[in-house]
Design a protein around this motif. Structure first.
Motif, short mmCIF file in Angstrom:
data_model
loop_
_atom_site.label_atom_id
_atom_site.label_comp_id
_atom_site.label_asym_id
_atom_site.label_seq_id
_atom_site.Cartn_x
_atom_site.Cartn_y
_atom_site.Cartn_z
N ALA A 36 0.83 -1.20 0.00
CA ALA A 36 0.00 0.00 0.00
C ALA A 36 0.87 1.26 0.00
CB ALA A 36 -0.94 -0.01 1.20
N THR A 37 1.99 1.20 0.71
CA THR A 37 2.92 2.32 0.71
C THR A 37 3.48 2.55 -0.70
OG1 THR A 37 3.53 1.81 2.99
CG2 THR A 37 5.03 3.23 1.75
N ALA A 38 3.85 1.48 -1.36
CA ALA A 38 4.35 1.60 -2.73
C ALA A 38 3.29 2.16 -3.66
CB ALA A 38 4.83 0.24 -3.24
N LEU A 39 2.05 1.72 -3.49
CA LEU A 39 0.95 2.23 -4.30
C LEU A 39 0.74 3.72 -4.06
CD1 LEU A 39 -1.28 1.51 -6.31
CD2 LEU A 39 -2.76 1.06 -4.34
N LEU A 40 0.80 4.15 -2.81
CA LEU A 40 0.67 5.57 -2.49
C LEU A 40 1.79 6.40 -3.11
CD1 LEU A 40 -0.47 5.52 1.24
CD2 LEU A 40 -1.76 6.38 -0.72
N VAL A 41 3.00 5.87 -3.07
CA VAL A 41 4.14 6.58 -3.67
C VAL A 41 3.92 6.75 -5.17
CG1 VAL A 41 6.59 6.38 -4.22
CG2 VAL A 41 5.79 5.93 -1.90
N ILE A 42 3.45 5.71 -5.83
CA ILE A 42 3.21 5.78 -7.28
C ILE A 42 2.09 6.77 -7.58
CG2 ILE A 42 2.36 4.47 -9.26
CD1 ILE A 42 3.86 2.05 -8.05
N ILE A 43 1.01 6.74 -6.81
CA ILE A 43 -0.11 7.66 -7.03
C ILE A 43 0.33 9.10 -6.84
CG2 ILE A 43 -2.33 8.41 -6.08
CD1 ILE A 43 -2.93 5.42 -5.59
N VAL A 44 1.08 9.37 -5.78
CA VAL A 44 1.55 10.74 -5.54
C VAL A 44 2.49 11.18 -6.66
CG1 VAL A 44 2.97 12.17 -4.01
CG2 VAL A 44 1.20 10.69 -3.06
N ASP A 45 3.38 10.29 -7.10
CA ASP A 45 4.30 10.62 -8.17
C ASP A 45 3.54 10.97 -9.45
OD1 ASP A 45 6.95 10.76 -9.47
OD2 ASP A 45 6.20 8.98 -10.53
N ARG A 46 2.57 10.16 -9.82
CA ARG A 46 1.79 10.42 -11.04
C ARG A 46 0.98 11.70 -10.92
NH1 ARG A 46 2.18 5.50 -14.06
NH2 ARG A 46 4.27 4.92 -13.43
N THR A 47 0.43 11.97 -9.73
CA THR A 47 -0.34 13.19 -9.52
C THR A 47 0.54 14.43 -9.65
OG1 THR A 47 -1.84 11.99 -8.06
CG2 THR A 47 -1.88 14.39 -7.93
N VAL A 48 1.70 14.40 -9.03
CA VAL A 48 2.63 15.54 -9.10
C VAL A 48 3.10 15.74 -10.54
CG1 VAL A 48 4.91 16.34 -8.39
CG2 VAL A 48 3.34 15.40 -6.70
N THR A 49 3.37 14.66 -11.26
CA THR A 49 3.77 14.76 -12.66
C THR A 49 2.67 15.37 -13.50
OG1 THR A 49 5.21 12.84 -12.42
CG2 THR A 49 4.59 13.45 -14.66
N PHE A 50 1.43 14.96 -13.26
CA PHE A 50 0.29 15.51 -14.00
C PHE A 50 0.14 17.01 -13.74
CE2 PHE A 50 -4.22 16.69 -14.04
CZ PHE A 50 -4.50 16.48 -15.39
N ILE A 51 0.23 17.41 -12.48
CA ILE A 51 0.10 18.82 -12.13
C ILE A 51 1.23 19.63 -12.75
CG2 ILE A 51 0.20 20.45 -10.20
CD1 ILE A 51 -1.28 18.29 -8.55
N THR A 52 2.45 19.11 -12.70
CA THR A 52 3.60 19.81 -13.28
C THR A 52 3.45 19.97 -14.79
OG1 THR A 52 5.00 18.88 -11.56
CG2 THR A 52 6.11 19.76 -13.51
N THR A 53 3.01 18.92 -15.46
CA THR A 53 2.82 18.98 -16.91
C THR A 53 1.72 19.95 -17.28
OG1 THR A 53 3.51 16.67 -17.05
CG2 THR A 53 2.38 17.57 -18.97
#
Length: 48
Positions: free
Chosen positions: A20-37
């Motif tokens: 679940a921790t790994a899943l949260l890290v991936i979700i946060v990473d994808r969200t931050v990447t989306f916002i940055t883009t």
């Protein structure tokens, strides 16, 4: 930025399984990447 601190605060506060921790890290990473883009795209449109 607050999203990153919030999620990792949850991970340290509660006993969350490693998957679940790994899943949260991936979700946060994808969200931050989306916002940055999205922000970079909007900035480039403003300059045109």
């Amino acid at each position: 930025m607050w999203l990153v601190y919030f999620v990792f605060g949850m991970v340290t506060r509660y006993e969350i399984p490693i998957w679940a921790t790994a899943l949260l890290v991936i979700i946060v990473d994808r969200t931050v990447t989306f916002i940055t883009t999205s922000a970079a795209d909007k900035r480039s449109r403003l300059r045109e």
